[in-house]
Design a protein around this motif. Sequence first.
Motif, PDB file in Angstrom:
ATOM      1  N   SER A 188      -3.327  -2.813 -13.327  1.00 10.01           N
ATOM      2  CA  SER A 188      -2.476  -1.768 -13.327  1.00 10.01           C
ATOM      3  C   SER A 188      -2.057  -1.046 -14.269  1.00 10.01           C
ATOM      4  N   LEU A 197       3.914   6.307   1.551  1.00  9.68           N
ATOM      5  CA  LEU A 197       3.629   5.140   0.924  1.00  9.68           C
ATOM      6  C   LEU A 197       2.725   4.362   1.883  1.00  9.68           C
ATOM      7  N   GLU A 233       6.102  10.288  -8.719  1.00  9.23           N
ATOM      8  CA  GLU A 233       6.934   9.301  -7.701  1.00  9.23           C
ATOM      9  C   GLU A 233       5.525   8.419  -6.990  1.00  9.23           C
ATOM     10  N   VAL A 234       4.623   9.196  -6.417  1.00  3.77           N
ATOM     11  CA  VAL A 234       3.792   8.488  -5.695  1.00  3.77           C
ATOM     12  C   VAL A 234       2.905   7.707  -6.562  1.00  3.77           C
ATOM     13  N   GLN A 272       4.497   4.481  -7.623  1.00  2.00           N
ATOM     14  CA  GLN A 272       4.365   3.394  -6.636  1.00  2.00           C
ATOM     15  C   GLN A 272       3.046   2.770  -6.522  1.00  2.00           C
ATOM     16  N   GLU A 306       1.094  -5.746  -7.928  1.00  2.00           N
ATOM     17  CA  GLU A 306       1.334  -6.604  -7.124  1.00  2.00           C
ATOM     18  C   GLU A 306       0.115  -7.236  -6.254  1.00  2.00           C
ATOM     19  N   ASN A 334       2.927   8.554 -15.343  1.00  2.00           N
ATOM     20  CA  ASN A 334       1.647   7.763 -14.595  1.00  2.00           C
ATOM     21  C   ASN A 334       0.710   8.648 -14.118  1.00  2.00           C
ATOM     22  N   LYS A 389      -0.891   3.009   0.547  1.00  2.00           N
ATOM     23  CA  LYS A 389      -1.192   1.390   0.442  1.00  2.00           C
ATOM     24  C   LYS A 389      -2.447   0.968   1.406  1.00  2.00           C
ATOM     25  N   ALA A 424       2.657   0.197  -9.275  1.00  2.00           N
ATOM     26  CA  ALA A 424       3.279  -0.828  -9.013  1.00  2.00           C
ATOM     27  C   ALA A 424       2.741  -1.798  -7.992  1.00  2.00           C
ATOM     28  N   HIS A 425       2.000  -0.620  -6.963  1.00  2.00           N
ATOM     29  CA  HIS A 425       1.271  -1.619  -5.859  1.00  2.00           C
ATOM     30  C   HIS A 425       0.125  -2.288  -6.375  1.00  2.00           C
TER      31      HIS A 425
END
Length: 248
Positions: free
Chosen positions: A199, A138, A181-182, A185, A192, A223, A142, A188-189
């Motif tokens: 997104s 992550l 999973e990635v 995330q 944000e 996703n 990111k 979600a990032h």
Amino acid sequence: MARKKIAAANWKMYKTPQEAEAYFEEWEAPESKAEVVFFPSTILLDTVSMEISGGNVHFGAQNIHFEKEGAFTGETSPETVKSMGAQYALIGHSERRTLFGETNEITAKKVQAAQAAGLTPMLCIGETLAEREAGKTLDVVKKQLNEGLSTLDAKKPFVLAYEPVWAIGTGKVATPLEAEEVHAQIRAHLAEVLSKAISDTTPILYGGSVKPNNADELSQRPNIDGFLVGGASLKPEEFMQITDSLQA
Ligand code: PGA
């Protein structure tokens, strides 16, 4: 709003013009409503542009330079790519990062240059095996996003491709759970750091040993919005099957 589905073919440094023409004698536009994007080597852009005829089928460059033009021997101008009819530019593929020293800073300049030329950047991100095993997936992803998208004009479209480096060309695909999973995330990032609307609408493709026999299961994850396909995209039949696994 539903996100579009994309099947992208990364041909890497394969195929002559004759082989590209032969490919399109076999390849047919998919039944699936997914968008198809071909990334041939730069020298084949013209051949590919003549073989695909509109619809939901596009093409792009595997790499561009970040300047419009100039004394950059051997490089490819984003403006020239655009003027040939391309819609996309692949940016920051792991082979560019590892073999050609492309940093996050360079990918950011290329994202900006692509958008300035009217190309949609498809930014590739992903962790190495050592990074995954150290629990840093992550953090790495990111950082690639934050830095690579630091120049982004968020009003214009862009696409992400999550490609774990350990899965590229190795036959070791991420499991649908690992990939989802990635992807979740990453989404979600984006919410944000950019916005929920961006997104929700930005396609996130999975890449790394996608084949006809694993595409169905991966494509069912909420996703995962499509694929960036290397090896299997070189065979028209396999790429068509992978594309048809995407229920757009
Ligand atoms: P692969 O390559 O499908 O051959 O693993 C994917 C990529 O490099 O984009």
